[in-house]
Design an enzyme around this catalytic site. Structure first.
Site, PDB file in Angstrom:
ATOM      1  CB  SER A 250       5.465  -2.301  11.838  1.00 22.25           C
ATOM      2  OG  SER A 250       5.110  -0.959  12.122  1.00 22.25           O
TER       3      SER A 250
ATOM      4  N   GLY B  19       2.878   1.838  10.682  1.00 19.94           N
ATOM      5  CA  GLY B  19       3.879   2.899  10.546  1.00 19.94           C
ATOM      6  C   GLY B  19       4.636   3.223  11.820  1.00 19.94           C
TER       7      GLY B  19
ATOM      8  CD  GLU C 298      -3.294  -2.795   7.314  1.00 23.82           C
ATOM      9  OE1 GLU C 298      -2.191  -3.025   6.817  1.00 23.82           O
ATOM     10  OE2 GLU C 298      -3.924  -1.741   7.105  1.00 23.82           O
TER      11      GLU C 298
ATOM     12  CG  HIS D 284      -5.666   1.668   5.261  1.00 22.30           C
ATOM     13  ND1 HIS D 284      -5.233   2.595   6.178  1.00 22.30           N
ATOM     14  CD2 HIS D 284      -4.628   0.821   5.050  1.00 22.30           C
ATOM     15  CE1 HIS D 284      -3.977   2.312   6.510  1.00 22.30           C
ATOM     16  NE2 HIS D 284      -3.591   1.243   5.842  1.00 22.30           N
TER      17      HIS D 284
ATOM     18  CG  ASN E 110      -1.652   1.253   1.472  1.00 20.16           C
ATOM     19  OD1 ASN E 110      -1.768   2.075   0.561  1.00 20.16           O
ATOM     20  ND2 ASN E 110      -2.179   1.433   2.674  1.00 20.16           N
TER      21      ASN E 110
ATOM     22  CD  GLU F  46      -2.721   5.328   6.937  1.00 16.51           C
ATOM     23  OE1 GLU F  46      -2.689   5.405   5.698  1.00 16.51           O
ATOM     24  OE2 GLU F  46      -1.785   4.854   7.614  1.00 16.51           O
TER      25      GLU F  46
ATOM     26  CE  LYS G 253       0.381   3.375   4.845  1.00 19.62           C
ATOM     27  NZ  LYS G 253       0.234   3.493   6.261  1.00 19.62           N
TER      28      LYS G 253
HETATM   29  C1  PEP Z   1      -0.582  -0.022   6.059  1.00 17.56           C
HETATM   30  O1  PEP Z   1      -0.717   1.179   5.971  1.00 17.56           O
HETATM   31  O2  PEP Z   1      -1.434  -0.755   5.558  1.00 17.56           O
HETATM   32  C2  PEP Z   1       0.601  -0.537   6.760  1.00 17.56           C
HETATM   33  C3  PEP Z   1       0.582  -1.772   7.141  1.00 17.56           C
HETATM   34  O3  PEP Z   1       1.652   0.326   6.947  1.00 17.56           O
HETATM   35  P1  PEP Z   1       3.110  -0.045   7.532  1.00 17.56           P
HETATM   36  O4  PEP Z   1       3.552  -1.332   6.899  1.00 17.56           O
HETATM   37  O5  PEP Z   1       3.982   1.114   7.146  1.00 17.56           O
HETATM   38  O6  PEP Z   1       2.961  -0.198   9.017  1.00 17.56           O
END
Ligand code: PEP
Length: 251
Positions: free
Chosen positions: A213, A174, A168, A98, A10, A100, A12
């Protein structure tokens, strides 16, 4: 049951046309590896790059997807993009719900449900995200939150072919922090139980991704957890070498 894994990136709100070089580099890394990866590979760039990256990925196993879509196919919705438009640009998957988008755009599970149906209407595969915040986790509400999000976000009649669920934890996105393998196992087992109860054999065969992460150094452990059928990766999907390091967990 053997479920083919998916490693999905992703991007973003990152990437310009020049970022196509990362997709080409990833395609080369995948092709030249002496061991074939036993997983599907997906990159979800900003909508502006779907067609550019589709072209860059030509001839490779890398699929391209969207990060969100409107519930309608077309109409007076300034700034929005439909699943049909993403398909037209070359997408085969769309991420919906997601955290976000749930946080920044107030998306409810009801809205995510409508978007998931839109993805299916367009003939694409939906990656439906669920996850608890840190406060919910600290309050011991993780499984309750996940069950509520699943109940609200997943439409009836979904199949293992048209839907993927991504767990998630919001606090792991992040941040460089991840749940323990045991914690991931507990949540994924609970998700599998919900899916099996509601969607029977389709729920049993549905891919469940872990996201938050994931990087090359923890991918083998996290991808080895029961009921984890791949990863949804943010930061570590932007550079071909980093992303390939995660795909390597399936070599
Ligand atoms: C995400 O935004 O779906 C995500 C998992 O981000 P990150 O791997 O940077 O934690």
């Amino acid at each position: 049951m053997k479920i083919k894994a998916l490693v999905a990136g992703n991007w973003k709100m990152n990437g310009l046309k020049a970022s196509a070089k990362e997709v080409k580099a990833l395609a080369r890394l995948i092709a030249k590896s002496p061991k074939k990866a036993r997983c599907d590979v997906l990159i979800c760039p900003p909508a502006t790059l779907v067609s550019t990256l589709k072209e860059a990925a030509k001839g490779s196993k890398i699929a391209i997807g969207g990060q969100d879509c409107h519930a309608n196919a077309s109409g007076a919705h300034t700034g929005d993009i439909s699943a049909e438009m993403l398909k037209d640009a070359g997408a085969t998957y769309v991420i919906v719900g997601h955290s976000e988008r749930r946080a920044d755009h107030g998306e409810t599970s009801e809205m995510v449900n409508a978007k998931t149906q839109a993805v299916h209407r367009a003939g694409l595969i939906a990656i439906v995200c669920v996850g608890e915040t840190e406060a919910q986790r600290d309050a011991g509400e993780t499984l309750t939150v996940i069950r509520e999000q699943l109940a609200g976000s997943l439409p009836k009649g979904i199949t293992a072919k048209n839907t993927i669920v991504a767990y998630e934890p919001v606090w792991a996105i992040g941040t460089g922090r991840t749940p323990t393998a045991d914690d991931v196992a507990k949540v994924h087992a609970a998700i599998r139980a919900v899916l099996k109860k509601r969607f029977k054999s389709e729920g049993e065969a549905m891919r469940l991704l872990y996201g938050g992460s994931v990087k090359a150094s923890n991918a083998v452990e996290l991808m080895g957890v029961p009921n984890v059928n791949g990863a949804l990766v943010g930061g570590a999907s932007l550079k071909a070498a980093d992303f390939d390091g995660i795909i390597a967990a399936y070599r």
